[in-house]
Design an enzyme around this catalytic site. Sequence first.
Site, PDB file in Angstrom:
ATOM      1  N   ASP A  49       2.758   1.748  11.875  1.00  0.00           N
ATOM      2  CA  ASP A  49       3.188   0.979  10.703  1.00  0.00           C
ATOM      3  C   ASP A  49       3.832   1.876   9.650  1.00  0.00           C
ATOM      4  O   ASP A  49       4.382   1.376   8.668  1.00  0.00           O
ATOM      5  CB  ASP A  49       2.002   0.211  10.092  1.00  0.00           C
ATOM      6  N   LYS A 107       5.698   0.145  -5.416  1.00  0.00           N
ATOM      7  CA  LYS A 107       4.487   0.434  -4.641  1.00  0.00           C
ATOM      8  C   LYS A 107       3.322   0.537  -5.620  1.00  0.00           C
ATOM      9  O   LYS A 107       3.342   1.401  -6.495  1.00  0.00           O
ATOM     10  CB  LYS A 107       4.641   1.732  -3.850  1.00  0.00           C
ATOM     11  N   ARG A 134       0.501  -3.484  -0.838  1.00  0.00           N
ATOM     12  CA  ARG A 134       0.694  -3.119  -2.253  1.00  0.00           C
ATOM     13  C   ARG A 134       2.140  -2.762  -2.543  1.00  0.00           C
ATOM     14  O   ARG A 134       2.443  -2.220  -3.600  1.00  0.00           O
ATOM     15  CB  ARG A 134      -0.221  -1.967  -2.628  1.00  0.00           C
TER      16      ARG A 134
HETATM   17  P1  AMP Z   1      -1.026   3.421   4.689  1.00  0.00           P
HETATM   18  O1  AMP Z   1      -1.669   4.092   5.861  1.00  0.00           O
HETATM   19  O2  AMP Z   1      -1.352   4.043   3.351  1.00  0.00           O
HETATM   20  O3  AMP Z   1       0.454   3.346   4.865  1.00  0.00           O
HETATM   21  O4  AMP Z   1      -1.615   1.936   4.550  1.00  0.00           O
HETATM   22  C1  AMP Z   1      -1.995   1.146   5.653  1.00  0.00           C
HETATM   23  C2  AMP Z   1      -2.099  -0.300   5.238  1.00  0.00           C
HETATM   24  O5  AMP Z   1      -3.054  -0.472   4.205  1.00  0.00           O
HETATM   25  C3  AMP Z   1      -0.818  -0.916   4.724  1.00  0.00           C
HETATM   26  O6  AMP Z   1      -0.751  -2.241   5.180  1.00  0.00           O
HETATM   27  C4  AMP Z   1      -0.990  -0.856   3.231  1.00  0.00           C
HETATM   28  O7  AMP Z   1      -0.239  -1.836   2.561  1.00  0.00           O
HETATM   29  C5  AMP Z   1      -2.460  -1.124   3.080  1.00  0.00           C
HETATM   30  N1  AMP Z   1      -3.028  -0.565   1.841  1.00  0.00           N
HETATM   31  C6  AMP Z   1      -3.288   0.735   1.569  1.00  0.00           C
HETATM   32  N2  AMP Z   1      -3.823   0.871   0.340  1.00  0.00           N
HETATM   33  C7  AMP Z   1      -3.901  -0.371  -0.195  1.00  0.00           C
HETATM   34  C8  AMP Z   1      -4.373  -0.907  -1.443  1.00  0.00           C
HETATM   35  N3  AMP Z   1      -4.860  -0.125  -2.398  1.00  0.00           N
HETATM   36  N4  AMP Z   1      -4.264  -2.235  -1.629  1.00  0.00           N
HETATM   37  C9  AMP Z   1      -3.772  -3.044  -0.664  1.00  0.00           C
HETATM   38  N5  AMP Z   1      -3.347  -2.616   0.520  1.00  0.00           N
HETATM   39  C10 AMP Z   1      -3.391  -1.297   0.765  1.00  0.00           C
HETATM   40 MG    MG Z   2       1.830   2.529   5.340  1.00  0.00          MG
END
Ligand code: AMP
Ligand code: MG
Length: 468
Positions: A230, A91, A72
């Site tokens: 990540d 974002k 996103r």
């Molecule tokens: P985070 O732990 O929030 O950094 O996210 C982990 C993964 O999930 C990353 O690849 C983000 O891009 C993906 N992600 C989290 N929320 C969303 C969403 N609402 N739509 C698409 N991808 C998401």
């Molecule tokens: Mg992330």
Amino acid sequence: MFYTRLMPTPLPAPYLVATSAPAAQLIGLPADLSDSLDILIGNAVPERAQPLAAVYSGHQFGVWAGQLGDGRAILFGDVATSAGPMELQWKGAGLTPYSRMGDGRAVLRSSIREFLCSEAMHALGIPTSRALSVAGSDQGVVRETVETSAVVVRMAPSFVRFGSFEHWYYRKQTDQLKVLADYVIDRFYPDLRQAGNPYAALLEEVTRRTAHMIAHWQAVGFMHGVMNTDNMSILGLTLDYGPFGFMEAFDANHICNHTDQQGRYSYANQPQVGHWNCYALAQALLPLIGEVEPTQAALDVYQPEFAAKIDELLHAKLGLTMLEDQFDTDRALFDDLFAILPGVDFTLFFRRLSGVRAADASGDEALRDLFIDRAAFDAWAERYRTRLRAENSEDARRTVAMNQTNPKYVLRNYLAQVAIEKAQNKDFSEVERLLAVLQRPFDEQPEHEHYAALPPDWASHLEVSCSS
Ligand code: AMP
Ligand code: MG
């Protein structure tokens, strides 16, 4: 491919929630960005921009998760600044090829939290991505409940993560791994080209920066909440603000992320998790480094770098200018402080510590009031005073120095919550006020004294989770 070119998905009837004037200034923009709303929400693309979403993989909660990527986030700019290049991302600007099960959106709640905390951390002097703006739209997004959408424009010299390297390692594409490592070295660590093994030197420098970043987190009581590989920046920046928190009533085992049931990313675990993440990066870089021995040597800098940095920061927090080699008992002074600290508000403790006088207990009262076990505090305070006298510490000078190190204002969850609830009712004034307070975290701001107060009773029910 390292990325996919794509356009953001527009949102209906956008409105500006807040902008950060210092962040705007950094990239040469005016403080008032209201004319740029369409760009800030991703409904318009700056001239010549070719937006993209990047691929990466990673370990989530210690488990290999395979491909993730910018699900996103969409990169749309690269601006030269006095502090070097700054990349700009939306974002929450819509689906990408890496969205997996997600909707590509972010909710207003988490966007305000990321916006405020990025700028607060910067003002605290902690390496971090920055935030330029948060803009909203009433388009609904489904989380535990239906919420509304928002887009943060965030900035960093690079958003490359440990997981960007792990991606090519696990795919056994060493050629791509090398392209990525060479790009990062040439652009951000050019001096490392002189090293005998530039890839080992890269690992060592990233390990060092990660250790320093986490020492800063520990010193200010910041908990990231989701230290997956990540979310670990190759530049040692605090990145991907989600269910973060600042320590309030001290508990070394505090878990700020409601989703983290095992407490993998608790306050006490952050330093060792940082090291673990560097191991994951090392594993990914091993094909480029070529041998285990220099890889291990690069990783081995983590412990001493973390120890030296936290030692330096704790000395500063206590207003001590002479370091460990003069006083080998300082470690015990720090450890015994953390042993009596449970239950005491972390930020208030260190802020009030600057009122203690070296000669006698006459300045102790406000600090002492924070403790239930006053006898334990008195005993520690006497040792602290003895230590202050040993370096002939001057009260007035030390107070000034400590107040430049121990913030008065941090982003307590309840403060964010108040601002969020008002913003959800279209009153954005509290986001703006809170941002202004957090941009000067070390200054006494008498008109904003209540922002430094203990959380109210209702705040004990607040929970933050990965849902964002
Ligand atoms: P985070 O732990 O929030 O950094 O996210 C982990 C993964 O999930 C990353 O690849 C983000 O891009 C993906 N992600 C989290 N929320 C969303 C969403 N609402 N739509 C698409 N991808 C998401
Ligand atoms: Mg992330």
